[in-house]
Write a protein that holds these residues in place. Structure first.
Motif, PDB file in Angstrom:
ATOM      1  N   HIS A 237       0.836  -1.200   0.000  1.00 39.99           N
ATOM      2  CA  HIS A 237       0.000   0.000   0.000  1.00 39.99           C
ATOM      3  C   HIS A 237       0.871   1.249   0.000  1.00 39.99           C
ATOM      4  O   HIS A 237       0.573   2.220  -0.711  1.00 39.99           O
ATOM      5  CB  HIS A 237      -0.934  -0.008   1.211  1.00 39.99           C
ATOM      6  CG  HIS A 237      -1.912   1.120   1.214  1.00 39.99           C
ATOM      7  ND1 HIS A 237      -2.911   1.230   0.272  1.00 39.99           N
ATOM      8  CD2 HIS A 237      -2.036   2.197   2.028  1.00 39.99           C
ATOM      9  CE1 HIS A 237      -3.610   2.331   0.506  1.00 39.99           C
ATOM     10  NE2 HIS A 237      -3.096   2.930   1.570  1.00 39.99           N
ATOM     11  N   GLY A 238       1.938   1.234   0.767  1.00 39.36           N
ATOM     12  CA  GLY A 238       2.843   2.379   0.801  1.00 39.36           C
ATOM     13  C   GLY A 238       3.484   2.654  -0.553  1.00 39.36           C
ATOM     14  O   GLY A 238       3.569   3.807  -0.991  1.00 39.36           O
ATOM     15  N   MET A 239       3.915   1.610  -1.234  1.00 38.16           N
ATOM     16  CA  MET A 239       4.537   1.780  -2.552  1.00 38.16           C
ATOM     17  C   MET A 239       3.506   2.268  -3.577  1.00 38.16           C
ATOM     18  O   MET A 239       3.809   3.124  -4.412  1.00 38.16           O
ATOM     19  CB  MET A 239       5.171   0.467  -3.021  1.00 38.16           C
ATOM     20  CG  MET A 239       6.355   0.039  -2.187  1.00 38.16           C
ATOM     21  SD  MET A 239       7.694   1.235  -2.198  1.00 38.16           S
ATOM     22  CE  MET A 239       8.242   1.094  -3.854  1.00 38.16           C
TER      23      MET A 239
ATOM     24  N   MET B 249       0.739   3.997  -2.965  1.00 38.23           N
ATOM     25  CA  MET B 249       0.381   5.385  -2.671  1.00 38.23           C
ATOM     26  C   MET B 249       1.531   6.342  -3.011  1.00 38.23           C
ATOM     27  O   MET B 249       1.291   7.454  -3.482  1.00 38.23           O
ATOM     28  CB  MET B 249      -0.021   5.545  -1.200  1.00 38.23           C
ATOM     29  CG  MET B 249      -1.371   4.904  -0.876  1.00 38.23           C
ATOM     30  SD  MET B 249      -2.724   5.457  -1.939  1.00 38.23           S
ATOM     31  CE  MET B 249      -2.883   7.144  -1.434  1.00 38.23           C
ATOM     32  N   ALA B 250       2.761   5.915  -2.798  1.00 38.78           N
ATOM     33  CA  ALA B 250       3.911   6.755  -3.154  1.00 38.78           C
ATOM     34  C   ALA B 250       3.983   6.964  -4.658  1.00 38.78           C
ATOM     35  O   ALA B 250       4.211   8.091  -5.134  1.00 38.78           O
ATOM     36  CB  ALA B 250       5.204   6.137  -2.636  1.00 38.78           C
ATOM     37  N   SER B 251       3.766   5.900  -5.419  1.00 39.49           N
ATOM     38  CA  SER B 251       3.804   6.043  -6.879  1.00 39.49           C
ATOM     39  C   SER B 251       2.646   6.902  -7.371  1.00 39.49           C
ATOM     40  O   SER B 251       2.816   7.750  -8.259  1.00 39.49           O
ATOM     41  CB  SER B 251       3.807   4.676  -7.565  1.00 39.49           C
ATOM     42  OG  SER B 251       2.635   3.966  -7.272  1.00 39.49           O
ATOM     43  N   TRP B 252       1.459   6.733  -6.780  1.00 41.49           N
ATOM     44  CA  TRP B 252       0.332   7.583  -7.155  1.00 41.49           C
ATOM     45  C   TRP B 252       0.626   9.040  -6.820  1.00 41.49           C
ATOM     46  O   TRP B 252       0.328   9.941  -7.606  1.00 41.49           O
ATOM     47  CB  TRP B 252      -0.952   7.141  -6.439  1.00 41.49           C
ATOM     48  CG  TRP B 252      -2.030   8.147  -6.614  1.00 41.49           C
ATOM     49  CD1 TRP B 252      -2.846   8.306  -7.700  1.00 41.49           C
ATOM     50  CD2 TRP B 252      -2.379   9.197  -5.706  1.00 41.49           C
ATOM     51  NE1 TRP B 252      -3.683   9.380  -7.507  1.00 41.49           N
ATOM     52  CE2 TRP B 252      -3.410   9.934  -6.300  1.00 41.49           C
ATOM     53  CE3 TRP B 252      -1.912   9.572  -4.457  1.00 41.49           C
ATOM     54  CZ2 TRP B 252      -3.990  11.035  -5.665  1.00 41.49           C
ATOM     55  CZ3 TRP B 252      -2.485  10.659  -3.828  1.00 41.49           C
ATOM     56  CH2 TRP B 252      -3.518  11.380  -4.436  1.00 41.49           C
ATOM     57  N   THR B 253       1.213   9.289  -5.658  1.00 42.63           N
ATOM     58  CA  THR B 253       1.515  10.660  -5.233  1.00 42.63           C
ATOM     59  C   THR B 253       2.466  11.338  -6.209  1.00 42.63           C
ATOM     60  O   THR B 253       2.259  12.504  -6.577  1.00 42.63           O
ATOM     61  CB  THR B 253       2.127  10.662  -3.815  1.00 42.63           C
ATOM     62  OG1 THR B 253       1.189  10.063  -2.927  1.00 42.63           O
ATOM     63  CG2 THR B 253       2.458  12.059  -3.354  1.00 42.63           C
ATOM     64  N   VAL B 254       3.481  10.620  -6.647  1.00 40.98           N
ATOM     65  CA  VAL B 254       4.436  11.188  -7.606  1.00 40.98           C
ATOM     66  C   VAL B 254       3.732  11.524  -8.919  1.00 40.98           C
ATOM     67  O   VAL B 254       3.884  12.627  -9.462  1.00 40.98           O
ATOM     68  CB  VAL B 254       5.618  10.232  -7.837  1.00 40.98           C
ATOM     69  CG1 VAL B 254       6.464  10.656  -9.020  1.00 40.98           C
ATOM     70  CG2 VAL B 254       6.473  10.135  -6.577  1.00 40.98           C
TER      71      VAL B 254
ATOM     72  N   CYS C 243      -2.907   8.892 -13.501  1.00 41.89           N
ATOM     73  CA  CYS C 243      -3.110   8.844 -12.059  1.00 41.89           C
ATOM     74  C   CYS C 243      -3.908   7.612 -11.628  1.00 41.89           C
ATOM     75  O   CYS C 243      -3.776   7.146 -10.491  1.00 41.89           O
ATOM     76  CB  CYS C 243      -3.798  10.115 -11.569  1.00 41.89           C
ATOM     77  SG  CYS C 243      -2.738  11.565 -11.649  1.00 41.89           S
TER      78      CYS C 243
END
Length: 139
Positions: free
Chosen positions: A87-89, A91-96, A123
């Protein structure tokens, strides 16, 4: 002999728990599909609309999406091993991608509808890929 029978029983129960966890972890794929669909609405809203009213509508819509998904996630009983990292990875990729779309993309390509469509798809890609991989792993 009794110790080996206990060990076999414990392993059987552990395997049963793992099967149940895999079956019930499909909730995360649904969560990610909804999040991806939300991007198809939110990104064009952020790119195309201008003014304070658009900011308020975007903020309220985004807050409703995040709140609904958070309540849904909290109510789930099963989280697979590695869930936090996955989930962290994601969300991080989506954020970028989202940050690049809104800041750099808007500055370079402007507020056009073609850019909004491509940005929305870009996105939506990280959560869609995450949902697809989660569906494959839940079987």
């Amino acid at each position: 002999m009794q110790d080996s029978a206990k060990a076999v029983g414990a392993l059987g129960r552990a395997a049963g728990l793992e099967r149940a966890a895999r079956r019930r972890s499909g909730w995360y794929a649904r969560y990610l599909w909804v999040f991806a669909a939300g991007q198809l609405v939110l990104v064009p809203m952020a790119v195309l609309w201008r003014g304070p009213v658009s900011g308020v509508v975007f903020g309220v819509t985004n807050a409703l999406l995040v709140t609904g998904l958070s309540v849904y996630a909290v109510r789930q009983r099963v989280m697979r091993r590695g869930f936090g990292m996955k989930h962290g990875m994601m969300m991080a990729s989506w954020t970028v991608v989202f940050a690049l779309t809104i800041t750099v993309g808007t500055a370079v390509f402007g507020h056009g509808a073609p850019f909004a469509a491509v940005g929305a798809l870009a996105c939506a890609l990280p959560p869609a890929v995450g949902a697809w991989t989660e569906m494959r792993g839940a079987v």
